[in-house]
Structures are given as structure tokens and as C-alpha cells.
Design an enzyme around this catalytic site. Sequence first.
Site: not given
Length: 336
Positions: A211, A233, A235, A238, A267, A269-270
Site C-alpha cells: 500500500k 495511494s 496516504h 498526510r 484517496g 472517495v466521497r
Amino acid sequence: MDVKTIRESAREKMKGFCRLCNTCDGRACAGEVPGMGGAGTGAAFMENLRALASVKLHMRTLHDAKNPDLTVELFGQTLQAPIMGAPITGASYNGGGAISELEMVTAIVQGSAEAGLIGWGGDGADPTMYHSGLEAIQKTGKGLTCIKPRSQAAIIERIEEAEKAGVTAISVDVDGAGLVTMALKGQPVGPKTKEELAELVKATKLPFIVKGIMTVDEAIMAAEAGAQAIVVSNHGGRILDHTPGAATVLPEIAHELQGKIKIFADGGVRNGTDVLKYLALGADAVLVGRPIMQAAFGGGTEAVKTVMEKYKAELHQAMIVTGCRTIKDITPEILY
């Protein structure tokens, strides 16, 4: 339990730690690490959402995709949709501590499972974080675990614990090498070489996932080291300021490796349409992070299930109006 009630409850419980913004894009919490924000200016956090927002879709309604099939097979599990609950830790120092680490990860793993999906447990500076995830997975009967890029011996020890707990697959989030919170707690983490990755892959018979991949060359290295999957990703923005969004780099990685290993993405995703976009860009499955952490605070397992059911329904609707009968039909051809 509805989403509005969940958000109101989470806003109260996370007061002073997460603002539960109407648009969760990292602007209000920029630089709050530890905390809920992105590193530095928060640009990498924001870029995840901007990159997804820049992806446009062809709307098609003259077809027979009236009731799409969302199911997928993943590591021996049949999922009702290619959506997973991301590995999240830090209920106390990131979320404010209104719920315990075990309560949070149990909500994520169990809530995902009750929605017909699968959740991940994570790792952190406090050993109880990792073991809480294993406990939740053991109780649920399925789930993936993610280990920070510690020393080889420390990772292998955690792999053995995960195998005993009956996890579905094992991951190391190599992007955790730059986590401020780990450094503050005196937990040594760092980058891994291709040879070190290969050693870790050989340390387990379970599927191994790397990951935190953001470049084609490192995606190839992970595959050559024997990994069965990668997660594209940054992260959540961050770790390093000013990286591109995951949606920006995913297509070139997928072009190189699609069909050779599983490719996941996370990353920003809403909603379920964001899931559709990542799938069209080349992902085999998508991880949802921040929204389900907030849901865990807002109403535990039931709230996580509610949010995941919402994502499934939104993906189903988006597939109808883009003409996709099955997940395999979600290809770059639906992109504008």
C-alpha cells in the site's frame, strides 16, 4: 439511522478534532498532522479530491444495463461491490478519543462486512492499535490487516499474529515511512527495498499487498517482489505535501500492470460515483477512509454499514447511467 444523523453525532463527538465539513477536502484542517489534516499546506490531501473531480463521465441511457451486478471476487471473498473500508488508526489523538481504538476498528470491519464488503485493520505507534484490528477481524471472520514499514523482524512478528487471527490478506503501507505520529512515538519506520519486500512476501502464504504506491517503477518493483496487489495511494496526503492525486497517477500504473496483479486505489472517495471513476481509471477495488472513520464515531457499526450501503447504491445508479452491466464493463470508455 440516516447519514444526516450520523454526521451530527460525529460532529459532536469529534468536536475540536474534525469539523465534519460539508465538503471534506482538507482545506480547513490543512497541516493538522497529527490530526485529521494533510501534511504541510494540505495540497496533497486537496489534490486527491481535485484529481477525482476533474474526471468526467459519458452519460448513456440507451442500453439494457437496467440492474447492474456490482459483485466481485477478491482473495476468495465474494463482495457485493468493489469497495473496502480503509485501514484507519488514531481514534484518540486524531479523532479526540470519544470512542476507543477497538470500537472504531470494529465498526469499520464489522460495518463493512454487514454491508457485504470487507474492511481493513491498521497499525500505529500504540501496539493496541494493531491488535485491536486483529481482534475485530477475528470476531468478524474476515478482514485485511495493514502493517507499518517497521523493521523486517517486527513486521514478520505481526504477520504471524495476523495469520493466527485469520486475516484474509496482509499489507504493508510503505508510504507510512514518513508518518509524523510514528516518529513522535519513537517507533522506527522507513522505506523498503525490493529485496526486503520479497522477504516479507515469502514470510506468509496469504495474499500480500503493498500500500502506498504512486509511480510506475515502484508498482513494477512491488509486482516483481511477488506482491499480489498494490494500493495506489498518497496516504491521504498526510505524508508528503504537493504530491499528485491518486487518480492522476492511477491510469499509467494500470496501463502497465492491469491483469498482472490486483490494483486498488484510495484517496478522496466521497461517494459511489468516485468509486466508479477509480474503477474506470484502472482500479480493481477502492478503499474508503475518512467517511467511515467519521461514521464510526457517529454511530458505530450500524453507521458504517449505512454509509457503505449508500456508496453501493450510488455506484449502482452511476453504473446505470453510464451503461455498465457489471464491474468489468467499467472501463476507460465511460470517461469523457
